[in-house]
Design a protein around this motif. Structure first.
Motif, PDB file in Angstrom:
ATOM      1  N   GLN A   1       1.093  -1.401  -0.247  1.00 20.94           N
ATOM      2  CA  GLN A   1      -0.550  -0.077   0.155  1.00 20.94           C
ATOM      3  C   GLN A   1       0.906   1.247   0.245  1.00 20.94           C
ATOM      4  N   VAL A   2       0.864   2.148  -0.240  1.00 18.14           N
ATOM      5  CA  VAL A   2       1.036   4.088  -0.320  1.00 18.14           C
ATOM      6  C   VAL A   2       1.941   3.678   1.201  1.00 18.14           C
ATOM      7  N   GLN A   3       2.915   4.235   1.075  1.00 16.81           N
ATOM      8  CA  GLN A   3       3.969   3.913   2.371  1.00 16.81           C
ATOM      9  C   GLN A   3       4.515   5.285   2.255  1.00 16.81           C
ATOM     10  N   LEU A   4       4.841   6.888   2.674  1.00 10.62           N
ATOM     11  CA  LEU A   4       4.917   8.332   2.828  1.00 10.62           C
ATOM     12  C   LEU A   4       5.399   8.297   4.559  1.00 10.62           C
ATOM     13  N   VAL A   5       7.533   8.435   3.959  1.00 16.56           N
ATOM     14  CA  VAL A   5       7.687   8.919   5.421  1.00 16.56           C
ATOM     15  C   VAL A   5       8.366   9.711   5.524  1.00 16.56           C
ATOM     16  N   GLU A   6       8.267  10.600   6.612  1.00 15.81           N
ATOM     17  CA  GLU A   6       8.632  11.432   6.884  1.00 15.81           C
ATOM     18  C   GLU A   6      10.172  12.049   7.751  1.00 15.81           C
ATOM     19  N   SER A   7      10.955  12.358   7.426  1.00 16.46           N
ATOM     20  CA  SER A   7      12.073  12.436   8.242  1.00 16.46           C
ATOM     21  C   SER A   7      12.514  13.522   7.973  1.00 16.46           C
ATOM     22  N   GLY A   8      13.224  13.875   9.530  1.00 13.07           N
ATOM     23  CA  GLY A   8      14.472  15.528   9.079  1.00 13.07           C
ATOM     24  C   GLY A   8      13.986  16.998  10.021  1.00 13.07           C
ATOM     25  N   GLY A   9      12.796  16.376  10.854  1.00 15.39           N
ATOM     26  CA  GLY A   9      12.740  17.589  11.414  1.00 15.39           C
ATOM     27  C   GLY A   9      13.658  17.402  12.876  1.00 15.39           C
ATOM     28  N   GLY A  10      13.374  18.211  14.011  1.00 15.20           N
ATOM     29  CA  GLY A  10      14.224  18.636  14.623  1.00 15.20           C
ATOM     30  C   GLY A  10      14.246  19.770  15.176  1.00 15.20           C
ATOM     31  N   LEU A  11      14.304  20.227  16.446  1.00 16.10           N
ATOM     32  CA  LEU A  11      15.011  21.293  16.857  1.00 16.10           C
ATOM     33  C   LEU A  11      16.085  22.397  16.343  1.00 16.10           C
ATOM     34  N   VAL A  12      15.462  24.208  15.951  1.00 14.50           N
ATOM     35  CA  VAL A  12      16.349  24.845  15.099  1.00 14.50           C
ATOM     36  C   VAL A  12      16.313  26.247  15.652  1.00 14.50           C
ATOM     37  N   PRO A  14      15.102  29.879  15.381  1.00 15.18           N
ATOM     38  CA  PRO A  14      14.976  31.140  14.923  1.00 15.18           C
ATOM     39  C   PRO A  14      15.663  31.696  13.894  1.00 15.18           C
ATOM     40  N   GLY A  15      15.498  32.023  12.481  1.00 15.32           N
ATOM     41  CA  GLY A  15      16.380  32.825  11.641  1.00 15.32           C
ATOM     42  C   GLY A  15      17.328  30.940  10.866  1.00 15.32           C
ATOM     43  N   GLY A  16      16.671  29.659  11.454  1.00 12.84           N
ATOM     44  CA  GLY A  16      17.037  29.040  10.790  1.00 12.84           C
ATOM     45  C   GLY A  16      17.257  28.235  10.074  1.00 12.84           C
ATOM     46  N   SER A  17      17.477  26.713   9.638  1.00  9.56           N
ATOM     47  CA  SER A  17      17.255  26.176   8.181  1.00  9.56           C
ATOM     48  C   SER A  17      17.246  25.178   8.995  1.00  9.56           C
ATOM     49  N   LEU A  18      16.371  24.293   7.639  1.00  6.90           N
ATOM     50  CA  LEU A  18      16.189  22.600   8.209  1.00  6.90           C
ATOM     51  C   LEU A  18      15.354  21.860   6.691  1.00  6.90           C
ATOM     52  N   ARG A  19      15.856  21.110   6.762  1.00  2.94           N
ATOM     53  CA  ARG A  19      15.251  20.203   4.748  1.00  2.94           C
ATOM     54  C   ARG A  19      14.270  18.948   5.692  1.00  2.94           C
ATOM     55  N   LEU A  20      13.512  18.586   5.242  1.00  3.47           N
ATOM     56  CA  LEU A  20      12.775  17.804   5.298  1.00  3.47           C
ATOM     57  C   LEU A  20      12.513  16.652   4.231  1.00  3.47           C
ATOM     58  N   SER A  21      12.564  15.389   3.971  1.00  3.12           N
ATOM     59  CA  SER A  21      12.758  14.572   2.767  1.00  3.12           C
ATOM     60  C   SER A  21      11.252  13.620   3.419  1.00  3.12           C
ATOM     61  N   CYS A  22      10.329  13.441   2.388  1.00  2.00           N
ATOM     62  CA  CYS A  22       9.595  12.176   2.507  1.00  2.00           C
ATOM     63  C   CYS A  22       9.514  10.663   1.855  1.00  2.00           C
ATOM     64  N   ALA A  23      10.201   9.809   1.963  1.00  6.66           N
ATOM     65  CA  ALA A  23      10.263   8.762   1.176  1.00  6.66           C
ATOM     66  C   ALA A  23       8.917   7.999   0.720  1.00  6.66           C
ATOM     67  N   ALA A  24       8.626   8.026  -0.692  1.00  6.54           N
ATOM     68  CA  ALA A  24       7.205   7.563  -0.729  1.00  6.54           C
ATOM     69  C   ALA A  24       6.962   5.744  -1.238  1.00  6.54           C
ATOM     70  N   SER A  25       6.610   5.104  -1.239  1.00  3.66           N
ATOM     71  CA  SER A  25       6.347   4.008  -2.170  1.00  3.66           C
ATOM     72  C   SER A  25       5.255   3.381  -2.225  1.00  3.66           C
ATOM     73  N   GLY A  26       4.862   2.689  -2.736  1.00  3.95           N
ATOM     74  CA  GLY A  26       3.467   1.405  -3.140  1.00  3.95           C
ATOM     75  C   GLY A  26       2.548   2.267  -4.204  1.00  3.95           C
ATOM     76  N   PHE A  27       3.026   3.243  -4.701  1.00  2.00           N
ATOM     77  CA  PHE A  27       2.620   4.237  -5.851  1.00  2.00           C
ATOM     78  C   PHE A  27       3.334   4.384  -6.787  1.00  2.00           C
ATOM     79  N   ILE A  28       3.267   4.985  -8.038  1.00  2.00           N
ATOM     80  CA  ILE A  28       3.883   4.950  -9.124  1.00  2.00           C
ATOM     81  C   ILE A  28       4.009   6.702  -9.150  1.00  2.00           C
ATOM     82  N   PHE A  29       4.678   6.838  -8.175  1.00  2.00           N
ATOM     83  CA  PHE A  29       5.545   8.296  -8.189  1.00  2.00           C
ATOM     84  C   PHE A  29       5.565   9.433  -8.913  1.00  2.00           C
TER      85      PHE A  29
END
Length: 119
Positions: A1-12, A14-29
């Motif tokens: 089935q459709v799977q979506l796994v988010e990662s990359g969050g955290g504590l930062v 103000p004014g900082g930067s962060l990059r989030l990722s989402c790994a997808a599977s189970g469908f034609i992305f």
């Protein structure tokens, strides 16, 4: 089935930067529009960024426009959210999901990834 796994969050700070990722599977992305959402404490889930299947069109909520960038790598079945100039108001759980022709999210809402912007 459709799977979506988010990662990359955290504590930062103000004014900082962060990059989030989402790994997808189970469908034609590669044929799906991918979206990032967030839900802050006591608030409804909101759409913050969207990117079409080939990445030629990107849209952002007014609150993040100019600070966030959405991108995708179809070879890796992954969508990213690069966040700059973060504000405390950006604190939320961030989720990704997929849609085709505006039909709505196809995946269930998972755990997301927590972003906390604080000094």
């Amino acid at each position: 089935q459709v799977q979506l796994v988010e990662s990359g969050g955290g504590l930062v700070k103000p004014g900082g930067s962060l990059r989030l990722s989402c790994a997808a599977s189970g469908f034609i992305f590669s044929v799906y529009t991918m979206n990032w959402y967030r839900q802050a404490p006591g608030k409804e889930r909101e759409l913050v960024a969207t990117i079409t299947s080939v990445g030629d069109t990107r849209n952002y909520a007014d609150s993040v426009k100019g600070r966030f960038t959405i991108s995708r790598d179809n070879a890796k079945n992954t969508v990213y959210l690069h966040m700059n100039s973060l504000k405390p108001e950006d604190t939320a759980v961030y989720y990704c999901n997929a849609e085709y022709r505006g039909s709505g999210p196809i995946g269930s809402w998972g755990q997301g990834t927590q972003v906390t912007v604080s000094s």
